[in-house]
Design a protein around this motif. Structure first.
Motif, PDB file in Angstrom:
ATOM      1  N   VAL A 194       6.152  -3.739  -7.679  1.00  0.00           N
ATOM      2  CA  VAL A 194       5.556  -4.008  -8.877  1.00  0.00           C
ATOM      3  C   VAL A 194       4.345  -4.637  -9.199  1.00  0.00           C
ATOM      4  O   VAL A 194       3.431  -4.091  -9.677  1.00  0.00           O
ATOM      5  CB  VAL A 194       6.517  -4.812 -10.017  1.00  0.00           C
ATOM      6  CG1 VAL A 194       5.988  -4.800 -11.234  1.00  0.00           C
ATOM      7  CG2 VAL A 194       7.931  -4.036  -9.903  1.00  0.00           C
ATOM      8  N   ILE A 249       1.616  -2.364  -6.034  1.00  0.00           N
ATOM      9  CA  ILE A 249       1.349  -0.950  -6.493  1.00  0.00           C
ATOM     10  C   ILE A 249       0.094  -0.747  -6.962  1.00  0.00           C
ATOM     11  O   ILE A 249      -0.611   0.270  -6.805  1.00  0.00           O
ATOM     12  CB  ILE A 249       2.251  -0.331  -7.190  1.00  0.00           C
ATOM     13  CG1 ILE A 249       2.244   1.277  -7.290  1.00  0.00           C
ATOM     14  CG2 ILE A 249       2.492  -0.769  -8.641  1.00  0.00           C
ATOM     15  CD1 ILE A 249       2.662   1.875  -6.207  1.00  0.00           C
ATOM     16  N   ILE A 307       6.160   1.087 -12.953  1.00  0.00           N
ATOM     17  CA  ILE A 307       5.343   1.177 -11.496  1.00  0.00           C
ATOM     18  C   ILE A 307       4.173   2.298 -11.838  1.00  0.00           C
ATOM     19  O   ILE A 307       3.279   2.009 -11.159  1.00  0.00           O
ATOM     20  CB  ILE A 307       6.184   1.482 -10.335  1.00  0.00           C
ATOM     21  CG1 ILE A 307       7.120   0.436 -10.298  1.00  0.00           C
ATOM     22  CG2 ILE A 307       5.555   1.869  -9.126  1.00  0.00           C
ATOM     23  CD1 ILE A 307       8.300   0.305  -9.129  1.00  0.00           C
TER      24      ILE A 307
END
Length: 513
Positions: A114, A117, A166
């Motif tokens: 999380v 990314i 995400i």
């Protein structure tokens, strides 16, 4: 008296160059603000002809000839954009446990994803954004990207599930990468080689301080009003930066400024004549642009793997950045379990890194500038990119010291200030490398983008395996391993570049000769 030269699309002949005498009232000095090559030197003779014809180095619309106030306003806006973007990357770090509970995320790697990314998109986006800035100008790439970053952060606040969170984090990173990818090029547009160290130091504060300020603010926000508001406040900060930046920041990129002026004149004159005035620039920015876009998009990769200097410096920068984000993902749990810190207080533990980065920035600006000018004066007033390297010597010594200090004091569970001091020493070692890349490579934005790709890729990867490494080796052993690698990468190669860099650059067509 200036001689008359008949325009030719083949550029000035040798005889023409010999007989051309500039106006005696105009100083021809490599130390004048407007002096320097453009970032599109596909035809050196054509570019030389264009500079002779227009006297671009002394043209008032040249960004290097702007007033001091206008230049530093532009640097301030670019630096603000560069601060806001990395702020988004790390502000959720102290709230990761709450996000994991809210979205029912299990596993250390998934929780780290999380956060990291964002950095994967930071690694990929510069490959597109940097060439776009060299095709269509830097300013509106910065403005438009900031607007989209604002929207994607708002989307993260109301994401219904883990997948959408995400995905939106990834997209926020794509647009947020713009100032990281091209900001160094903007600074290079504004200042000559002898004068840009202080401006580059201010610009470099964003990627360093943003990720530190983020967890400090994010910890208290997450603790008091929830992680959703972390994203809402990020969107508001991006919006404020855009409101200030859009009216104040003007285009800095010389080829685009010149093309826009000619197109404007073309409305009242023959458009074909205006286009032919700069065939060197117009050909590169022709209407179709597909081939040119592909060449520009692949250039950062070519520079990264085609220049050993760029590769090794980018690898070292990426290695430091990876450790940096590894600390982000492990600080919260370490200080919580070892010292019982709450998310808000835990965010303050990042201050050590922040102070280290600030000291490194000011020291780098002062020391690097002094050393560069001293060495340039000894070299008859001619500076070289390698004259930026001595500052890196100093920083490369502090990096392993800081890692050893942090790792073993943390493993011994000494007073909480000891690991924080160690992280600060590590932060001081991260003296900016971007200044050398801007000086050394003709395509400054592409060179910094190449480094950004490598840096962000390791920033994405390190947090995914870092906790497992510490579980296996301990904080002392894990950080000792990292310190050993820092010694291998950070000490011998800068020394080698200082003595052999000029010879290496002479063999690479993408570097400044």
């Amino acid at each position: 008296m200036t001689s008359t030269i008949i325009p030719s699309t083949e550029g000035p002949s040798t005889a023409e160059q010999k007989h051309y005498q500039p106006d005696s009232t105009i100083p021809e000095s490599p130390n004048s603000p407007g002096y320097g090559e453009s970032a599109l030197p596909e035809n050196k003779l054509e570019e030389a002809y264009e500079n002779v014809e227009e006297d671009w180095e002394h043209d008032p619309i040249n960004a290097r000839n702007w007033s001091t106030r206008k230049k530093w306003t532009a640097v301030g806006v670019v630096s603000a954009y560069t601060f806001v973007s990395p702020l988004s990357s790390s502000m959720i770090a102290p709230g990761l446990p709450e996000i994991a509970a809210r979205y029912n995320i299990h596993g250390e790697t998934q929780v780290a994803m999380v956060l990291s990314i964002f950095l994967l998109s930071f690694a990929l986006a510069p490959l597109v954004l940097a060439p776009l800035s060299e095709m269509y100008g830097r300013t509106w790439v910065l403005h438009i990207s900031n607007i989209f970053t604002t929207g994607f952060n708002l989307g993260c606040a109301f994401a219904p599930n883990t997948g959408s969170l995400i995905a939106l984090r990834f997209l926020a990173g794509v647009t947020g990468a713009a100032p990281i990818a091209i900001g160094g090029g903007s600074v290079g547009d504004l200042f000559s080689e002898r004068d840009r160290a202080s401006a580059m130091a201010l610009y470099s504060l964003g990627p360093l301080i943003g990720p530190v300020v983020g967890p400090i603010a994010g910890g208290f926000i997450a603790q008091t009003i929830g992680t959703k508001w972390v994203f809402i406040i990020l969107a508001c900060v991006c919006g404020v930066a855009g409101i200030i930046g859009i009216p104040l920041l003007q285009e800095t990129y010389a080829p685009i400024i010149r093309l826009r002026r000619d197109k404007k004149l073309g409305r009242n004159q023959d458009p074909e004549a205006a286009a032919k005035k700069h065939p060197h620039l117009s050909a590169a920015h022709a209407g179709s642009g597909a081939k040119f876009f592909w060449e520009n998009m692949t250039r950062p990769v070519i520079i990264l793997f085609g220049s050993f200097i760029c590769f090794i410096l980018s690898l070292y920068m990426a290695f430091l950045y990876g450790i940096y984000y590894l600390m982000f993902t492990t600080f919260a749990e370490f200080f919580s379990t070892t010292y019982g810190f709450s998310p808000g207080i835990g965010g303050l533990t990042y201050l050590g890194l922040g102070f280290g980065f600030i000291l490194a920035t000011f020291f780098g600006a002062y020391f690097a500038d002094k050393v560069y000018k001293y060495l340039a004066d000894k070299n008859g007033g001619k500076g070289k990119p390698e004259m930026r390297i001595p500052a890196l010597f100093v920083g490369s010594i502090f990096v392993p010291i800081g890692l050893f200090w942090y790792g073993w004091s943390a493993q011994a569970k000494l007073h909480w200030i000891m690991p924080i001091i160690g992280s600060g020493i590590f932060g001081f070692g991260g003296l900016p490398i971007s200044l050398y890349l801007v000086d050394a490579f003709t395509y400054a934005a592409s060179a910094t983008a190449a480094a950004s790709v490598f840096r962000s890729m390791l920033g994405f990867v390190f947090p995914l395996f870092g906790q497992q490494m510490f579980n296996a080796l301990g904080l002392g052993g894990g950080n000792s391993l990292l310190a050993g690698l820092a010694i291998v990468l950070g000490i011998p190669f800068p020394i080698w570049i200082y003595f052999r860099g000029e010879q290496m650059r002479a063999r690479n067509p993408l570097t400044r000769s």
